[in-house]
Design an enzyme around this catalytic site. Structure first.
Site, PDB file in Angstrom:
ATOM      1  CG  ASP A 177      48.397  43.749  37.848  1.00  0.00           C
ATOM      2  OD1 ASP A 177      47.845  44.824  38.140  1.00  0.00           O
ATOM      3  OD2 ASP A 177      49.515  43.397  38.291  1.00  0.00           O
ATOM      4  CG  HIS A 325      45.653  38.988  38.092  1.00  0.00           C
ATOM      5  ND1 HIS A 325      45.904  38.696  39.420  1.00  0.00           N
ATOM      6  CD2 HIS A 325      46.859  39.268  37.538  1.00  0.00           C
ATOM      7  CE1 HIS A 325      47.214  38.787  39.652  1.00  0.00           C
ATOM      8  NE2 HIS A 325      47.814  39.139  38.524  1.00  0.00           N
TER       9      HIS A 325
HETATM   10 ZN    ZN Z   1      50.944  40.724  35.269  1.00  0.00          ZN
END
Ligand code: ZN
Length: 369
Positions: A177, A325
């Site tokens: 993400d 991430h």
């Molecule tokens: Zn996010």
């Protein structure tokens, strides 16, 4: 002379009496030449001549039955005036040519608007259905019950009816993400490519706009690119945004990604904030909400590569979706942890897969009750 005058006086009286008699007879028969009938028209008692047809009575008394329309499931007129009104005689449908009889009761029934009939179709979902919101790589077997308008074919409702529990795939999906990040995304892509791993990137719209080549690179390498909103708003929680703003966040990012050649059909709300309304809003824009089942908190400052690896490997099982991430901060630990994470997952006989955007539409009909 006298005699003849008397005769003519008598004659005149007879003629007058005859004329009065005829008039009286006509008056008694309702003014017509035929006998009259007593009928009730729209609740009022009245007279018509014998032999009067229903059509003639309707014309004489100005009876008019309004027509109704056939409407589609949304109330739109499909066939104007297609529902005729009727005249009833003694409560029963009658032909306009029928001759009325004494005592008949004529009523007018307007045609009412009528909604098109509904048809229900049951369609087996071959391979099973992905859940929405989706937490795992799994499919639930079952069938889709679809109700639509018989004439307009407009969909009224679609409901999935599971026929058994969700089946986890022997696979794990790694998701990244908050990118694309010029600093970390190229290195994460290089590592994944070297390990021959396909993963899913939930990118932020404005960052994709600033780094279009990184999104194109993700696509070229066979990664799935999903939508992670345009601005990544987190306060208030994403699902609590006003509906218009929430829609704009999804749609704007989708437009950016579409311009870059991605067809995002997967949406991950910032912070994983979800609600039934959010799922519906995303579905209306053609996107399925994807969350996760394993969060090693690689975003937490101070998380070491070792700690991240350990958290992932202690939690993954068949069907896990792992959130990592590639943007939003220092991602060195995530990058360093990747090879050990991939090896550990494969060591358990689990495949690494990119999430599929295919909507799992129903395949073929199996019945039509
Ligand atoms: Zn996010």
């Amino acid at each position: 002379m006298v005699l003849s005058r008397r005769v003519s006086v008598v004659g005149a009286i007879v003629l007058v009496a005859a004329a009065v008699g005829t008039l009286l007879a006509r008056w008694l028969s309702g003014g017509g030449e035929r006998a009259s009938l007593t009928v009730t028209v729209a609740g009022r008692s009245t007279h018509v001549a014998e032999g009067t047809t229903l059509a003639a009575a309707a014309a004489r008394f100005g009876l008019h039955a309004r027509t109704g329309d056939v409407l589609d499931v949304n109330g739109k007129v499909l066939r104007a005036g297609a529902v005729p009104g009727r005249f009833l005689v003694d409560g029963r449908p009658a032909s306009l040519a029928m001759r009325l009889r004494s005592g008949d009761r004529i009523t007018v029934v307007d045609g009412h608007d009528r909604r098109e009939p509904l048809v229900r179709r049951i369609v087996r979902v071959s391979g099973g259905m992905t859940s929405d919101p989706q937490f795992t790589v799994s499919r639930t077997p079952g069938e889709q019950v679809m109700v639509s308008g018989a004439l307009s074919h407009e969909l009224v409702s679609m409901r999935f009816r599971p026929s058994g529990p969700a089946r986890m795939e022997k696979a794990v999906a790694l998701t990244f993400d908050d990118g694309p990040s010029p600093r970390y995304t190229p290195r994460i892509l290089a590592t994944l490519t070297k390990l021959r791993v396909r993963a899913t990137f939930f990118v932020i719209g404005y960052l994709a706009e600033q780094n279009p080549d990184l999104v194109r690179r993700e696509l070229q390498l066979g990664m799935t690119v999903g939508n992670h909103s345009y601005n990544h708003p987190e306060v208030p929680p994403f699902a609590q945004l006003p509906p218009q703003l929430l829609n704009d966040e999804i749609a704007l990012s989708e437009q950016v990604l579409a311009r870059l050649g991605a067809q995002p059909r997967l949406f991950r709300p910032p912070g994983g904030s979800t609600s039934p309304q959010l799922v519906r809003a995303a579905a209306a824009l053609g996107q399925r909400v994807v969350l996760w089942s394993v969060d090693p908190a690689d975003w937490r400052p101070g998380s070491s590569a070792k700690a991240i690896t350990k958290r992932v490997l202690s939690a993954v099982r068949p069907g896990s979706i792992v959130i990592l991430h590639d943007g939003g901060g220092n991602r060195t630990a995530t990058l360093t942890a990747l090879p050990a994470i991939v090896r550990g997952i494969r060591h358990r006989g689990l495949q690494l897969v990119a999430l599929t955007a295919e909507p799992h539409r129903p395949q073929h009909a199996t019945g039509k009750p």
